[in-house]
Design a protein around this motif. Structure first.
Motif, PDB file in Angstrom:
ATOM      1  N   ALA A 275       3.357  40.046   2.610  1.00 26.79           N
ATOM      2  CA  ALA A 275       2.202  39.146   2.720  1.00 26.79           C
ATOM      3  C   ALA A 275       2.689  37.712   2.847  1.00 26.79           C
ATOM      4  O   ALA A 275       3.483  37.240   2.032  1.00 26.79           O
ATOM      5  CB  ALA A 275       1.317  39.295   1.492  1.00 26.79           C
ATOM      6  N   ASN A 276       2.219  37.019   3.881  1.00 27.01           N
ATOM      7  CA  ASN A 276       2.569  35.618   4.100  1.00 27.01           C
ATOM      8  C   ASN A 276       1.456  34.744   3.543  1.00 27.01           C
ATOM      9  O   ASN A 276       0.443  34.507   4.204  1.00 27.01           O
ATOM     10  CB  ASN A 276       2.779  35.355   5.587  1.00 27.01           C
ATOM     11  CG  ASN A 276       3.235  33.935   5.860  1.00 27.01           C
ATOM     12  OD1 ASN A 276       3.274  33.098   4.958  1.00 27.01           O
ATOM     13  ND2 ASN A 276       3.587  33.646   7.102  1.00 27.01           N
ATOM     14  N   LEU A 277       1.637  34.257   2.327  1.00 25.25           N
ATOM     15  CA  LEU A 277       0.601  33.475   1.659  1.00 25.25           C
ATOM     16  C   LEU A 277       0.598  32.015   2.079  1.00 25.25           C
ATOM     17  O   LEU A 277      -0.242  31.245   1.612  1.00 25.25           O
ATOM     18  CB  LEU A 277       0.754  33.595   0.144  1.00 25.25           C
ATOM     19  CG  LEU A 277       0.472  34.995  -0.419  1.00 25.25           C
ATOM     20  CD1 LEU A 277       0.765  35.050  -1.909  1.00 25.25           C
ATOM     21  CD2 LEU A 277      -0.968  35.420  -0.146  1.00 25.25           C
ATOM     22  N   THR A 278       1.507  31.634   2.976  1.00 17.89           N
ATOM     23  CA  THR A 278       1.400  30.299   3.578  1.00 17.89           C
ATOM     24  C   THR A 278       0.370  30.296   4.703  1.00 17.89           C
ATOM     25  O   THR A 278       0.007  29.236   5.212  1.00 17.89           O
ATOM     26  CB  THR A 278       2.763  29.820   4.133  1.00 17.89           C
ATOM     27  OG1 THR A 278       3.141  30.648   5.234  1.00 17.89           O
ATOM     28  CG2 THR A 278       3.833  29.874   3.056  1.00 17.89           C
ATOM     29  N   LYS A 279      -0.058  31.476   5.106  1.00 13.30           N
ATOM     30  CA  LYS A 279      -1.137  31.641   6.080  1.00 13.30           C
ATOM     31  C   LYS A 279      -2.240  32.443   5.398  1.00 13.30           C
ATOM     32  O   LYS A 279      -2.308  33.663   5.502  1.00 13.30           O
ATOM     33  CB  LYS A 279      -0.634  32.344   7.329  1.00 13.30           C
ATOM     34  CG  LYS A 279       0.407  31.542   8.099  1.00 13.30           C
ATOM     35  CD  LYS A 279       0.847  32.259   9.364  1.00 13.30           C
ATOM     36  CE  LYS A 279       1.833  31.403  10.159  1.00 13.30           C
ATOM     37  NZ  LYS A 279       2.250  32.087  11.407  1.00 13.30           N
ATOM     38  N   LEU A 280      -3.091  31.736   4.657  1.00 11.14           N
ATOM     39  CA  LEU A 280      -4.097  32.350   3.802  1.00 11.14           C
ATOM     40  C   LEU A 280      -5.484  31.886   4.213  1.00 11.14           C
ATOM     41  O   LEU A 280      -5.773  30.682   4.218  1.00 11.14           O
ATOM     42  CB  LEU A 280      -3.831  31.979   2.338  1.00 11.14           C
ATOM     43  CG  LEU A 280      -4.833  32.477   1.297  1.00 11.14           C
ATOM     44  CD1 LEU A 280      -4.871  33.996   1.238  1.00 11.14           C
ATOM     45  CD2 LEU A 280      -4.492  31.897  -0.081  1.00 11.14           C
ATOM     46  N   GLY A 281      -6.342  32.836   4.575  1.00 14.90           N
ATOM     47  CA  GLY A 281      -7.709  32.521   4.960  1.00 14.90           C
ATOM     48  C   GLY A 281      -8.707  32.951   3.901  1.00 14.90           C
ATOM     49  O   GLY A 281      -8.439  33.863   3.106  1.00 14.90           O
ATOM     50  N   LEU A 282      -9.870  32.312   3.897  1.00 16.08           N
ATOM     51  CA  LEU A 282     -10.951  32.636   2.973  1.00 16.08           C
ATOM     52  C   LEU A 282     -12.229  32.845   3.777  1.00 16.08           C
ATOM     53  O   LEU A 282     -12.614  31.975   4.573  1.00 16.08           O
ATOM     54  CB  LEU A 282     -11.152  31.510   1.959  1.00 16.08           C
ATOM     55  CG  LEU A 282     -12.290  31.677   0.950  1.00 16.08           C
ATOM     56  CD1 LEU A 282     -12.062  32.905   0.067  1.00 16.08           C
ATOM     57  CD2 LEU A 282     -12.423  30.430   0.080  1.00 16.08           C
ATOM     58  N   ALA A 283     -12.870  33.998   3.594  1.00 14.45           N
ATOM     59  CA  ALA A 283     -14.103  34.321   4.309  1.00 14.45           C
ATOM     60  C   ALA A 283     -15.113  34.894   3.332  1.00 14.45           C
ATOM     61  O   ALA A 283     -14.747  35.520   2.334  1.00 14.45           O
ATOM     62  CB  ALA A 283     -13.834  35.321   5.437  1.00 14.45           C
TER      63      ALA A 283
END
Length: 307
Positions: free
Chosen positions: A119-127
């Protein structure tokens, strides 16, 4: 202890269809996560961006399984929490819960994924959908003070709703009715439904009433932002075809619906994938294609971009 189930997918490049990655649903034991979670992940070895998806009012996170598998199949890990079973009008605690889940991700998510998946948490989205969209905006706007340790890269509101009607917002209030007042500092997409503001019958109010719905959220967004409204579909048409239990059956009778959920769900999945590919991967071709209304499974009532 955890239970898993898997689904096979076909390799396709259409963002509105199932993508090239085989996906798996991981359901961790509730004791190892801050809130009950469903995790949808690709199975192929690689590093993938992460999207947190928040459910609507009194809905189950499992109702978003088909949508979540579609998005995950294009190369994303989805974390879909169950924020509550029963809740009143105040969503303040839900904002705090999402912050807690977000802070748990760095130490908790990786150990639940297949060993070859990172998991790449530097690329984290919220929906978030419906009330979940309100909660997502409230967290991003710091309407509730939280100790958030990760930074979100983008925000998506799926037919977000801030209350019962204009002047009857539920706490925490998100909308200010001041154009372009959302100083969020990240790209935002708002997806709306043409039938969300239409009452199903005289017994129930509209599920996404004018004055507190997608239109109002988008009006307050700043650049960069994009806006898509599906003309002939309703507030719950992005859920699974079959939603079980009393709550699941209620989703078919409380809101004005389109003829079928499948086109709207495919559209929402596709436009979310296109937005993620654009702002997390730098590939804007899919999003621009949707802007030009190319091969969309629904008729778009409105499209707008702030760039």
């Amino acid at each position: 202890m955890m239970s898993t189930s898997s689904v096979s997918v076909c390799s396709q490049i259409d963002v509105f269809a199932i993508g090239e990655y085989e996906t798996k649903l991981v359901k961790p034991a509730d004791t190892v996560t801050p809130k009950p979670l469903l995790i949808f992940t690709p199975l192929e070895a690689g590093e993938y961006p992460v999207l947190i998806l928040l459910h609507g009012y009194l809905l189950n996170n499992s109702f978003y399984s088909q949508l979540s598998h579609q998005i995950a199949s294009h190369g994303f890990v989805l974390v879909v929490p169950q924020l509550y079973s029963v809740a009143g009008p105040d969503a303040t605690k839900e904002v705090a819960y999402v912050a807690e889940i977000t802070n748990w991700l760095p130490e908790g998510l990786q150990q639940l994924l297949p060993s070859q998946v990172n998991a790449n948490l530097t690329k984290l989205g919220l929906a978030g959908h419906s009330r979940g969209g309100k909660v997502a905006f409230a967290l991003a706007l710091n309407r509730v003070k939280t100790d958030l340790k990760l930074k979100f890269s983008l925000l998506i509101g799926i037919d977000p709703v801030d209350g019962m009607d204009k002047g009857i917002q539920t706490p925490p209030k998100v909308l200010t009715y001041i154009p372009h007042s959302f100083n969020i500092g990240m790209p935002v997409m708002v997806i709306g439904t043409g039938l969300g503001e239409v009452r199903k019958n005289t017994l129930f109010p509209a599920c996404a009433p004018k004055g507190v719905n997608h239109e109002d959220f988008y009006n307050e967004c700043c650049k960069p932002a994009c806006y898509f409204v599906a003309k002939d579909y309703g507030h719950l048409d992005m859920l699974d075809d079959e939603t079980k239990g009393i709550r699941g059956k209620a989703t078919h009778c409380l809101c004005k619906n389109g003829k079928s959920r499948e086109p709207m769900r495919r559209f929402v999945g596709g436009v979310v994938v296109a937005f993620l590919k654009a702002y997390l991967g730098g590939n804007f071709s899919y999003l621009m294609g949707i802007k030009d209304n190319e091969n969309t499974p629904v008729v778009l009532q409105q499209v707008d971009f702030l760039v």
